[in-house]
Design a protein around this motif. Sequence first.
Motif, PDB file in Angstrom:
ATOM      1  N   THR A   7      26.882 -97.610  -7.140  1.00 10.35           N
ATOM      2  CA  THR A   7      26.682 -98.100  -5.779  1.00 10.35           C
ATOM      3  C   THR A   7      27.920 -97.923  -4.911  1.00 10.35           C
ATOM      4  N   SER A  21      25.303-105.185   1.007  1.00 12.04           N
ATOM      5  CA  SER A  21      24.221-104.303   1.457  1.00 12.04           C
ATOM      6  C   SER A  21      24.410-103.881   2.903  1.00 12.04           C
ATOM      7  N   HIS A  47      17.278-106.268  -7.726  1.00 13.46           N
ATOM      8  CA  HIS A  47      17.835-105.423  -8.795  1.00 13.46           C
ATOM      9  C   HIS A  47      18.999-106.126  -9.486  1.00 13.46           C
ATOM     10  N   THR A  61      17.393 -95.903  -1.324  1.00 19.44           N
ATOM     11  CA  THR A  61      18.684 -95.225  -1.210  1.00 19.44           C
ATOM     12  C   THR A  61      18.507 -93.802  -0.706  1.00 19.44           C
ATOM     13  N   GLN A  71      26.493-101.012   2.995  1.00 20.04           N
ATOM     14  CA  GLN A  71      25.773 -99.820   2.525  1.00 20.04           C
ATOM     15  C   GLN A  71      24.795 -99.300   3.582  1.00 20.04           C
ATOM     16  N   LEU A  91      25.450-110.279  -1.791  1.00 15.09           N
ATOM     17  CA  LEU A  91      24.730-109.006  -1.775  1.00 15.09           C
ATOM     18  C   LEU A  91      24.267-108.632  -0.377  1.00 15.09           C
ATOM     19  N   HIS A 148      14.365 -99.140  -5.524  1.00 14.56           N
ATOM     20  CA  HIS A 148      15.708 -99.157  -4.939  1.00 14.56           C
ATOM     21  C   HIS A 148      16.207 -97.728  -4.741  1.00 14.56           C
ATOM     22  N   ARG A 186      18.439-104.481  -3.397  1.00 18.54           N
ATOM     23  CA  ARG A 186      19.693-104.720  -4.119  1.00 18.54           C
ATOM     24  C   ARG A 186      19.709-106.125  -4.719  1.00 18.54           C
ATOM     25  N   SER A 222      18.658-102.218   2.797  1.00 22.50           N
ATOM     26  CA  SER A 222      18.778-102.140   1.337  1.00 22.50           C
ATOM     27  C   SER A 222      18.883-103.508   0.674  1.00 22.50           C
TER      28      SER A 222
END
Length: 468
Positions: free
Chosen positions: A381, A152, A188, A247, A155, A148, A243, A185, A181
């Motif tokens: 996502t 991330s 979550h 975003t 992202q 992740l 989250h 993430r 993020s």
Amino acid sequence: MLEMFDVLALARAQFAFTVMFHIIFPAFSIGLASYLMVLEALWLKTDKDVYLKLFKYWRKIFAVAFGMGVVSGIVMSYQFGTNWSVFSDKAGPVIGPLMAYEVLTAFFLEAGFLGVMLFGMGRVSKKLHFLATVMVAVGTLISATWILSANSWMQTPAGFGINEAGQFIPENWFAIIFNPSFPYRLVHMVLAAYLTTALVVGAVGAWHLLRERENIEARTMFSMAMWMLAIVAPLQIFVGDAHGLNTLEHQPVKVMAMEGHFESHPEGAPLYLFGIPNEKEQKLDMAIGIPKLSSLILHHDLNAPMKGLDTVPDELQPPVGIVFWSFRIMVGLGMLMLLVGGISLFLRWRGKLYSTKFFHQMAVMMGPLGFVAVLAGWVTTEVGRQPYTVYGFLKTSDSLAPVEAPAVAVSLLAFIIVYFILFGFGTMYILKMMNRTPGQLAPLPSAPTRSAGTTQLASAASPKSDKE
């Protein structure tokens, strides 16, 4: 240009297909590993056979799910070199080490202790076996952490520079790993894994309660699953909101697509509950919404202005229809989980948790919906990040390897056939194991057990060895 689009679409479809198959197994194994750890801890603390029987029951299922997850993950990673070699070349200096850290710190940890957890009961001490179970659970969480972190960073990229060859060069590993993020993430996704596992365990428990209401193992697993659902579902909604705010700060275009905001709203944006995104005309057809509620949720102000996709060039917009609906599926299922958790608390309070047939039937139907929610969230996502692989810096179209459309199409077809056969049989086998009545397991073979410092043989099926 058409040929390039076809290759890009096929390559994206192939990666989407393999990653969607893969993610359901880690989502299940992360939660199930922690559940096994809790079961063994409760057995060691209370010495109650019910926890040991449930541990053995779910241990076999975990082994199959874990193996299927490893196989699907290995196959998926090869695509970085076949279909996405340009991405690998440019982002490799960042993504490569993160993936290597996952192997070194997590996969080796899991693999090293997995054999002890699966086959060591009765052959090693209780403390060592419990340590192995803990290490497998910790390993799954560490694995999720590194994966992740890498995702991330794609992202919300941070802590890098770009050299003359266009490669992303690490400058600050702390900023890369703990990118903006990543914390949201990670929490979550881990909570999603726990909810997914709780729904599966609850469904299996409910299935056996419908057959035999007095089965103590079924009652125990069902009760534990409902407690997890009742506690984690509201927590997940809170984390999901945080989250979403993150975003909005770092990927506002994704939020515009999630909300269906084609137009800017200078005096408060509505929350659209339903609509059909019309990307050609840049509007939301048949829209049903609550005025200004989106501004209240995202900015905590009814009249807060919100920009829409009319401020974003068409070529920089994600596929709005997919993001819009996948987000609503995820949120809708989250609300349904919250409802089921609330009903379980009410029935527990009334003393009817194990005798309410309609609720058990509902729990059985809810079993696979955790996987659906995970997939919907993943689609939101990943598709919402488009048209970028590294958000804002590297487009997906510029990440593709120089491959031909027929080659990608043939490999995609092969993946579809092999995956449905292989994982179809694997899933059927898992369901067959779940259909077995908990507490009625076949005896294990004899195993050496230590007692008062002397090695002796004892049957693992006997009450004495069940406690070893």
